[in-house]
Design a protein around this motif. Structure first.
Motif, short mmCIF file in Angstrom:
data_model
loop_
_atom_site.label_atom_id
_atom_site.label_comp_id
_atom_site.label_asym_id
_atom_site.label_seq_id
_atom_site.Cartn_x
_atom_site.Cartn_y
_atom_site.Cartn_z
N ARG A 133 0.82 -1.21 0.00
CA ARG A 133 0.00 0.00 0.00
C ARG A 133 0.86 1.26 0.00
O ARG A 133 0.67 2.15 -0.84
N GLU A 136 2.92 1.81 -3.05
CA GLU A 136 2.07 1.86 -4.25
C GLU A 136 2.49 0.81 -5.28
O GLU A 136 2.63 1.09 -6.48
N ARG A 140 -4.83 1.00 -5.59
CA ARG A 140 -5.59 1.12 -4.34
C ARG A 140 -6.74 0.12 -4.28
O ARG A 140 -6.98 -0.51 -3.25
#
Length: 273
Positions: A133, A136, A140
């Motif tokens: 997360r 990245e 998402r």
């Protein structure tokens, strides 16, 4: 209140890690903590023996922490004294290309414990809603779906007889800097470092948000999260040992019924000579 109750996160509760003290010691002196730790280790050795003999249930212990949070020393200090015949430890680093060609739980599921065993994960499937997360590495929408998948995965393990204990070792940012500086001063520890370690520290706040979400979204009655203060090693070891002891005492494994009664065994022994 026991330390297991004190540091257990209430399922469904909002989690803000800034509200959890990383230097808490619950008024316990170090000498007292070390004596209690020794007593807990003795109890854990006996409970592990019964769990291994019974071979009906198992335990999965998930350890998560920021760098220098104390995962390795916790494994040595709490699990090291146990019988290695019944304990397995698996560390999850950066996934290989082969692992990435599977679903994110594939590399984890094959290391879940068989009946009678205690399995320790040094990092775990939660990396896929933490580092993935923050850095990245996936979209998402991908990592957000993983909370529900993780909950179903852990539910399935629980229904198959595995007790899950998830522990976040809560280290302060200041204490992490002290520990990293200490490591850098010791030549034999330099091998542990890579440039990415310092990038992770720069993103501290983002990681705290990611951990808070993971703990809040994946804390359940059957697979609870515990937030354990990690600034003091001696207290961290005490708290973890008490959580594990309380969990195993609740499981209360039993020795199986003997396959032969004592009188018959003695008769055979005398007969053999």
């Amino acid at each position: 209140m026991s330390l297991a109750e004190k540091y257990r996160v209430t399922p469904g509760a909002r989690v803000d890690l800034s509200e959890w003290k990383s230097d808490d010691a619950a008024g316990v002196d170090r000498d007292v903590a070390e004596a209690r730790l020794a007593d807990n280790i003795d109890a854990l050795q006996k409970l592990q023996h019964r769990l291994f003999a019974e071979k009906k249930r198992s335990m999965l212990v998930v350890l998560q922490a920021m760098d220098a949070g104390g995962k390795d020393s916790t494994i040595r200090g709490v699990f090291g004294p146990l019988n290695p015949q019944g304990v397995r430890v698996n560390a999850f680093g950066r996934p290989t290309e082969y692992e990435l060609s599977h679903d994110f739980l594939w590399r984890v599921h094959q290391h879940t414990p068989r009946k009678g065993f205690i399995q320790v994960f040094n990092r775990s499937h939660y990396e896929d809603v933490l580092v993935v997360r923050v850095e990245e590495l996936v979209a998402r929408g991908v990592w957000r779906e993983r909370y529900a998948i993780i909950n179903e995965f852990e539910r399935a393990l629980t229904e198959a007889g595995t007790q899950i204990v998830k522990i976040y070792l809560h280290l302060s940012k200041d204490r992490q800097r002290e520990k990293l500086a200490d490591r850098l001063a010791q030549p034999h520890k330099l091998w542990k470092f890579e440039p990415a370690d310092f990038d992770t520290r720069r993103k501290w706040d983002l990681y705290m948000e990611a951990y808070a979400d993971a703990i809040a979204r994946c804390g359940t009655g059957h697979a609870p999260w515990y937030v354990v203060p990690a600034d003091r090693k001696w207290y961290r070891l005490l708290a973890v040992s008490e959580i594990l002891r309380a969990t195993l005492e609740r499981i209360d494994p039993k020795f199986p019924d003997p396959k032969i009664d004592r009188e018959e065994a003695n008769r055979l022994l005398d007969e053999i000579g």
